[in-house]
Design a protein around this motif. Structure first.
Motif, mmCIF file in Angstrom:
data_model
loop_
_atom_site.group_PDB
_atom_site.id
_atom_site.type_symbol
_atom_site.label_atom_id
_atom_site.label_comp_id
_atom_site.label_asym_id
_atom_site.label_seq_id
_atom_site.Cartn_x
_atom_site.Cartn_y
_atom_site.Cartn_z
ATOM 1 N N CYS A 1 10.283 42.065 -43.532
ATOM 2 C CA CYS A 1 10.649 42.621 -44.371
ATOM 3 C C CYS A 1 11.885 42.630 -43.403
ATOM 4 N N GLY A 2 11.910 40.754 -42.604
ATOM 5 C CA GLY A 2 13.002 40.255 -41.341
ATOM 6 C C GLY A 2 12.480 40.046 -39.929
ATOM 7 N N MET A 3 13.117 39.413 -39.497
ATOM 8 C CA MET A 3 12.408 39.013 -38.078
ATOM 9 C C MET A 3 13.246 40.119 -36.815
ATOM 10 N N VAL B 1 9.444 38.758 -25.841
ATOM 11 C CA VAL B 1 8.058 37.976 -25.591
ATOM 12 C C VAL B 1 7.516 37.984 -27.082
ATOM 13 N N LEU B 2 7.987 39.453 -28.152
ATOM 14 C CA LEU B 2 7.850 39.706 -29.414
ATOM 15 C C LEU B 2 7.943 38.291 -30.222
ATOM 16 N N ALA B 3 9.304 37.653 -29.666
ATOM 17 C CA ALA B 3 9.850 36.165 -30.705
ATOM 18 C C ALA B 3 8.933 35.543 -30.407
ATOM 19 N N LEU C 1 18.299 34.431 -31.613
ATOM 20 C CA LEU C 1 19.688 35.202 -31.970
ATOM 21 C C LEU C 1 18.857 36.983 -31.612
ATOM 22 N N TYR C 2 18.423 37.431 -32.446
ATOM 23 C CA TYR C 2 18.400 38.533 -32.533
ATOM 24 C C TYR C 2 19.051 39.254 -30.721
ATOM 25 N N VAL C 3 17.432 38.269 -30.604
ATOM 26 C CA VAL C 3 17.564 38.899 -28.966
ATOM 27 C C VAL C 3 18.936 38.953 -27.741
ATOM 28 N N LEU C 4 19.037 37.719 -28.304
ATOM 29 C CA LEU C 4 20.311 37.630 -27.491
ATOM 30 C C LEU C 4 21.496 38.776 -27.760
#
Length: 910
Positions: free
Chosen positions: A306-308, A398-400, A425-428
């Motif tokens: 359902c998405g990253m 870590v999850l990424a 990118l989401y983490v950033l």
């Protein structure tokens, strides 16, 4: 840092009252899905359509049938346009009960397929809008974050892979409302949303609604842990039980008749698994959580993605001290249980209602996406409230990395790399917001760009994987068929008559083309009818829930009441028993020269016929003929093979019609060919069964006569008329992958004199239909002697029979078909239909509605709700989470809309 307001303002601010984000949550996924269809050139943007697989054979034909009833006032209790006459409520309950389908009454026939596509887009939009409502009501937020997470729910891989299964989308969309209703019941003492949403979910599709009910059982204890103190548990649990019964009661008008109908289907005989088995390597399941790969559309792994963004937010959810331990434990246990259910045979069997489904595995996997997105939003909420710590950002990273390592070399490389890049990118973005480099608006803008790219790519992959079909050719020869149906109606007048196609276009042609026919492909198909027709040599499959027409013989036409035949293309081989009625374009209508009406008087011994679906269908027809007429001489006699003309195969005979073969791997062609010759003029009928050929071709003296598809089930087919000096041949080309196998091939000759004699006998006792409607058939019959008036109508106990005004009990022929004992003389027979369980279901639904109304009136009169909201608990954060001293006292619940967190960043305030 943004602070929680301690007191509610007198009036909610504009931000808390706006519906803008809910509207966006509805529109965005619908628009993205629409763009996906546009790229696939779905009509009106091209010559393609979304009708594929069962959507082609089942969902649209039944949608068409409902449209016909809504437009012309037909009954929703029964239909003559499917399966020789069928209880329509179970069909409606599984295939067409979506409230959006009611809009079909406003749409002309010419735009019905476009309306079908728009309906699907509206359902996708509702999935997003309802999930946003769930988040808004549960977490008391009303900002753009609703749109971010609602899009991921509406465009999760489950819906992108299974959207062609349009009958399921409504209930998936309604799930968030059901859970929001549970939250309101437990937290606020409000029960009406839960009752109505659950009832609507079960009404719309009982099958997916069953998953919702099971999930409610799992979710309720978790909500109690989150919200209740022990003293509130008993009252809330009692209310939950009552509300659940009321919700089920609202849908009882469909549920009870459907339950009783399902007891007649093949799936009721499933056997419980004998041991525990795992389907997949666990790493394969985890790797299927990433984006940018094709979803499962028919068979394969469960659709879990359902998405990253929700994947990387698992880290902060588990690490954050602001989230209570019991909340984490409950969420992880539910997620783990759902994941294990997708990989363990017994749990999978139980989830699917004590049944292993054909295709479309793990049909409950959308629940995993729902839970994952919910806990991810809980973590995202902390980011918005500026409660993240640097370790939360590290946990996201870590999850990424974990997702990358888990999926690398398991999923496609491009999917792994793109998913990892998206996660980073989401983490950033989260890091930039955490460091206050991004304002909330900038953070949302960045998230929107990345998410739009990710979701668009997933939509594109999903629509490409599901594929499309040709728009102009569906339904095939429709204008010609409609013209010929008018000619047939002119011929029959107000009398009841059945029509069929010489070869099928879909497996529900009567529903698609709107004629009284035999064919039916439905999960609610009556197994006894399937077995009855299977024994007579019609294409039928008990496990496949289907039976349909394909030529047949005079006996199958008698006992199914087929009086007219439409050949969409080509011509008939059985010219001896059909007379041309009309022609239009490439299509031709024929009238049965030996047709019998829907009912006729036969010998009483007909009640003793059983039939063997696994036996020789010609011998089954001989037996049925003998029981019906009392004539002991067989109607069909076997014709033995004169010689063969096989190519590239070595064939061994094991008895009449029974062969095994071995393929020569070096041969260029692999053909089975059997040649037959009779002593005198004869009408021949054939039957060929083997798993390694797509069709059988008929030749007369090496001249092509016609071919029959064998891609589904074997069946009896006419071969035509042959003189004594002519050779009849059956030829089948084996598939390239065939190496060895077995073949059953029969050719039988019809005794024309005996057919004529029996026809005169049975037609003399034919029922003259004087009146009929969707739920009624009346007629008169003149019986020459005591006998059994057979009706080519399935008997499912819903029929009430009256003979000369007196109620009588019906008799089942072959365990499936309706028959009525009659004495010599003239009689009036009246058949009326009411679905079993419908009166009880309607009474329960009406009672449930009445209870809801009475409770509402009572509450209004008392000016006090039935249940009071539970008081907000105040807990020590340090006691449970060991948080910093300044956060030792914190509200357990998120604030109400009235006490909503201000989103204005400190920089802007300055």
């Amino acid at each position: 840092m943004t602070q929680i307001q301690s007191a509610a303002p007198e009036k909610p601010d504009k931000q808390s009252r706006t519906k803008f984000y809910l509207i966006l949550s509805f529109l965005i996924p619908m628009v993205l899905m629409g763009i996906g269809f546009l790229l696939q050139k779905v009509h009106p943007f091209g010559d393609r359509q979304i009708l594929v697989v069962d959507c082609w054979h089942q969902y649209y034909p039944f949608f068409q049938q409902l449209h016909e009833k809504l437009r012309h006032g037909g009954s929703l209790l029964f239909t003559w346009d499917s399966g020789l006459g069928s209880n329509f409520l179970p069909i409606l309950s599984y295939y067409a009960a979506s409230p959006l389908n009611l809009l079909a009454a406003l749409v002309p026939d010419s735009l019905l397929r476009e309306a079908f596509t728009v309906n699907l887009l509206l359902k996708i939009g509702c999935a997003g809008g309802f999930f946003a409502l769930f988040l808004k009501g549960t977490f008391r937020r009303n900002d753009f974050s609703l749109c971010i997470f609602s899009v991921m729910y509406a465009l999760c891989s489950y819906l992108l892979g299974y959207y062609w299964n349009v009958i399921w989308v409504d209930t998936v969309a309604l799930l968030p409302l059901v859970v929001l209703g549970m939250v309101q019941l437990v937290r606020d003492g409000k029960y009406r949303l839960y009752v109505i949403a659950l009832g609507l979910s079960l009404f719309t599709n009982f099958y997916i609604g069953m998953f919702t009910c099971i999930f409610a059982v799992l979710a309720y204890p978790c909500l109690c842990v989150f919200y209740l103190k022990p003293r509130h548990l008993a009252g809330r649990t009692l209310m939950m039980l009552v509300a659940s019964l009321l919700g089920g009661g609202l849908a009882a008008v469909l549920l009870i008749p459907t339950y009783l109908a399902l007891q007649l289907t093949h799936s009721v005989d499933n056997v419980f698994p004998t041991g525990w088995e795992f389907y997949e390597n666990w790493r394969n399941l985890f790797a299927n959580l990433i984006s940018y790969h094709e979803p499962t559309s028919k068979d394969g792994l469960p659709n879990l993605a359902c998405g990253m963004l929700p994947l990387v937010l698992i880290g902060p959810f588990l690490r954050a001290r602001k989230i209570r331990i019991r909340e984490k434990v409950a969420a992880v246990l539910v997620l783990a249980f759902l994941l294990v259910s997708c990989n363990v045979n017994i749990l999978n069997y139980l989830w699917h209602g004590m049944h292993f489904p054909n295709m479309l595995p793990f049909r409950f996997s959308f629940l995993f996406s729902f839970v994952l997105l919910t806990l991810a939003y809980r973590a995202f909420q902390l980011l918005l409230e500026e409660r993240f710590r640097i370790w939360d950002i590290a946990a996201m990273l870590v999850l990424a990395a974990a997702v990358f390592l888990c999926s690398y070399s398991v999923q496609e490389n491009h999917a792994v790399y793109w998913s990892f890049a998206t996660a980073v990118l989401y983490v950033l973005i989260a890091l930039l917001y955490f460091r206050k480099i991004f304002t909330p608006r900038l953070m949302y803008a960045a998230l929107s760009v990345v998410l739009a790219f990710e979701m668009f790519q997933n939509v594109k992959l999903g629509t490409e994987t599901v594929s499309t079909s040709d728009y102009p050719s569906y339904p095939s020869s429709q204008q010609y068929v409609e013209f010929l149906e008018q000619k047939i109606d002119e011929q029959t007048g107000d009398s009841f008559a059945r029509t069929e196609m010489s070869n099928w276009f879909t497996l529900n042609d009567p529903a698609l083309y709107n004629y009284h026919g035999l064919s039916q492909f439905s999960s609610t198909a009556n197994e006894s009818v399937t077995s009855f027709l299977h024994a007579l040599g019609l294409p039928a499959s008990e496990a496949g829930n289907r039976y349909y027409y394909a030529g047949g013989s005079p006996i199958t036409n008698w006992f199914t009441g087929i009086q007219y035949l439409i050949c969409r293309t080509g011509s008939l081989l059985d010219t001896a028993h059909w007379q041309m009625l009309a022609m239009e374009g490439t299509s031709t209508a024929y009238q049965n020269s030996y047709g019998l009406p829907v009912g006729f008087v036969a010998e009483r011994s007909l009640a003793d016929y059983e039939g063997n679906p696994n036996g020789n269908p010609f011998e089954n027809q001989n037996e049925l003929f003998r029981f019906a007429t009392g004539i002991q001489e067989p109607l069909f006699t076997p014709v033995d093979v004169r010689d063969v003309g096989h190519e590239g195969v070595e064939v061994t005979r094991g008895g009449y019609g029974i062969y095994t073969y071995q393929v020569d791997a070096a041969a260029e062609s692999r053909i089975l060919r059997y040649n037959y010759q009779t002593q005198t003029e004869a009408n021949l009928y054939g039957y060929l069964s083997t798993s390694n050929t797509a069709s059988v071709t008929v030749y007369k003296d090496d001249n092509y006569q016609g071919s029959y598809s064998l891609s589904r089930q074997p069946y009896i087919f006419p071969m035509g008329t042959y003189q004594g000096n002519e050779t009849a041949s059956l030829s089948a080309t084996l598939n390239e992958e065939a190496s060895a196998g077995g073949v059953t091939v029969y050719v039988y000759q019809l005794n024309e004199a005996l057919l004529e004699k029996a026809y005169q006998m049975l037609s003399a006792g034919g029922v003259n239909v004087t009146e009929y409607s969707d739920t009624k058939l009346c007629g008169t019959v003149n019986a020459q002697k005591d006998g059994l008036c057979y009706f080519s109508i399935p008997d499912d106990s819903g029929w009430s029979v009256q003979v000369d005004g007196e109620t009588v009990s019906s008799v089942k022929v072959g365990g499936a078909m309706l028959a009525v004992p009659v004495t010599a003389g003239t009689h009036t027979i009246r058949l009326t239909y009411c679905p079993p369980g419908f009166p009880a279901g309607a009474a329960i639904s009406a009672g449930s509605i009445a209870v809801l109304i009475l409770l509402y009136v009572w509450e209004r009169k008392r000016k006090k709700p039935l249940l009071q909201p539970v008081p907000a608990q105040v807990v020590s954060a340090q006691a449970e989470t060991q948080e910093e001293p300044e956060a030792q006292l914190e509200q357990e619940h998120v604030p109400t809309e009235e006490t909503q967190i201000s989103e204005k960043p400190e920089e802007e305030e300055t």
